[in-house]
Design a protein around this motif. Structure first.
Motif, PDB file in Angstrom:
ATOM      1  N   LEU A  84       0.841  -1.196   0.000  1.00 25.59           N
ATOM      2  CA  LEU A  84       0.000   0.000   0.000  1.00 25.59           C
ATOM      3  C   LEU A  84       0.874   1.243   0.000  1.00 25.59           C
ATOM      4  N   GLY A  85       0.502   2.224  -0.795  1.00 24.21           N
ATOM      5  CA  GLY A  85       1.128   3.537  -0.753  1.00 24.21           C
ATOM      6  C   GLY A  85       0.245   4.478   0.047  1.00 24.21           C
ATOM      7  N   VAL A  86       0.844   5.225   0.965  1.00 21.97           N
ATOM      8  CA  VAL A  86       0.109   6.143   1.825  1.00 21.97           C
ATOM      9  C   VAL A  86       0.720   7.532   1.673  1.00 21.97           C
ATOM     10  N   GLU A  96      -4.827   6.524  12.429  1.00 17.68           N
ATOM     11  CA  GLU A  96      -4.990   5.537  11.355  1.00 17.68           C
ATOM     12  C   GLU A  96      -3.632   5.115  10.794  1.00 17.68           C
ATOM     13  N   ILE A  97      -2.726   6.065  10.640  1.00 15.82           N
ATOM     14  CA  ILE A  97      -1.376   5.742  10.149  1.00 15.82           C
ATOM     15  C   ILE A  97      -0.714   4.743  11.099  1.00 15.82           C
ATOM     16  N   ALA A  98      -0.859   4.952  12.397  1.00 11.84           N
ATOM     17  CA  ALA A  98      -0.275   4.022  13.383  1.00 11.84           C
ATOM     18  C   ALA A  98      -0.859   2.625  13.203  1.00 11.84           C
ATOM     19  N   ILE A 100      -2.068   1.368  10.369  1.00 11.32           N
ATOM     20  CA  ILE A 100      -1.547   0.852   9.097  1.00 11.32           C
ATOM     21  C   ILE A 100      -0.119   0.341   9.284  1.00 11.32           C
ATOM     22  N   VAL A 101       0.707   1.104   9.998  1.00  4.57           N
ATOM     23  CA  VAL A 101       2.088   0.682  10.266  1.00  4.57           C
ATOM     24  C   VAL A 101       2.089  -0.603  11.086  1.00  4.57           C
ATOM     25  N   GLY A 102       1.253  -0.676  12.104  1.00  7.72           N
ATOM     26  CA  GLY A 102       1.157  -1.891  12.916  1.00  7.72           C
ATOM     27  C   GLY A 102       0.716  -3.093  12.095  1.00  7.72           C
ATOM     28  N   ASP A 103      -0.226  -2.893  11.202  1.00  9.01           N
ATOM     29  CA  ASP A 103      -0.678  -3.981  10.328  1.00  9.01           C
ATOM     30  C   ASP A 103       0.429  -4.412   9.368  1.00  9.01           C
ATOM     31  N   ALA A 104       1.210  -3.439   8.866  1.00 10.01           N
ATOM     32  CA  ALA A 104       2.329  -3.771   7.981  1.00 10.01           C
ATOM     33  C   ALA A 104       3.350  -4.623   8.726  1.00 10.01           C
ATOM     34  N   TYR A 105       3.634  -4.256   9.953  1.00  6.44           N
ATOM     35  CA  TYR A 105       4.551  -5.024  10.784  1.00  6.44           C
ATOM     36  C   TYR A 105       4.033  -6.454  10.958  1.00  6.44           C
ATOM     37  N   ARG A 106       2.754  -6.575  11.323  1.00  5.26           N
ATOM     38  CA  ARG A 106       2.156  -7.898  11.535  1.00  5.26           C
ATOM     39  C   ARG A 106       2.184  -8.753  10.267  1.00  5.26           C
ATOM     40  N   ALA A 107       2.128  -8.107   9.107  1.00 10.11           N
ATOM     41  CA  ALA A 107       2.119  -8.843   7.832  1.00 10.11           C
ATOM     42  C   ALA A 107       3.445  -9.536   7.550  1.00 10.11           C
ATOM     43  N   VAL A 108       4.550  -9.025   8.118  1.00 12.77           N
ATOM     44  CA  VAL A 108       5.852  -9.618   7.801  1.00 12.77           C
ATOM     45  C   VAL A 108       6.607 -10.168   9.005  1.00 12.77           C
TER      46      VAL A 108
END
Length: 118
Positions: A84-86, A96-98, A100-108
């Motif tokens: 995703l580009g933000v 919301e940004i926090a 999104i960042v947390g979800d990105a971390y969880r994804a990898v």
């Protein structure tokens, strides 16, 4: 929090377990365990946007881009993998940004690190 988007993003990323920062492709990039990228800053990297690119779960990119194309986009190079580009050069909700960042971390991140967030 959004006075300096890079510093705000940096604080969010580095608050997560075993996260490191180093330059990758000339931009600040955050890694889990020193190896897996989960967020990459994009200061007009290949376009005219100030943004960040991040890992996302399947379907998230499509949903957010459809919902708010003025804030979200499919980034070059990694967009085909669901990243995703933000945009950071438009008004953003840093709560919301926090998320999104947390979800990105969880994804990898490995499960052992994700459980530390709970």
């Amino acid at each position: 929090m959004a006075d300096d988007p890079l510093e705000s993003l940096r604080r969010l990323c580095l608050a997560l377990p075993e996260t490191t920062e180093r330059l990758s492709h000339g931009e600040p990039t955050w890694f889990v365990g020193g190896r897996k990228t989960f967020v990459m800053y994009a200061d007009h990297h290949h376009d005219d946007r100030l943004a960040f690119w991040c890992a996302a779960s399947p379907g998230v990119q499509e949903a957010l881009v459809a919902e708010a194309p003025e804030r979200f986009f499919r980034p070059p190079y990694v967009g085909h993998r669901g990243w995703l580009g933000v945009r950071l050069d438009v008004p953003q909700d840093w709560t919301e940004i926090a998320e999104i960042v947390g979800d990105a971390y969880r994804a990898v991140a490995p499960k052992r690190l994700v459980t530390r967030l709970e």
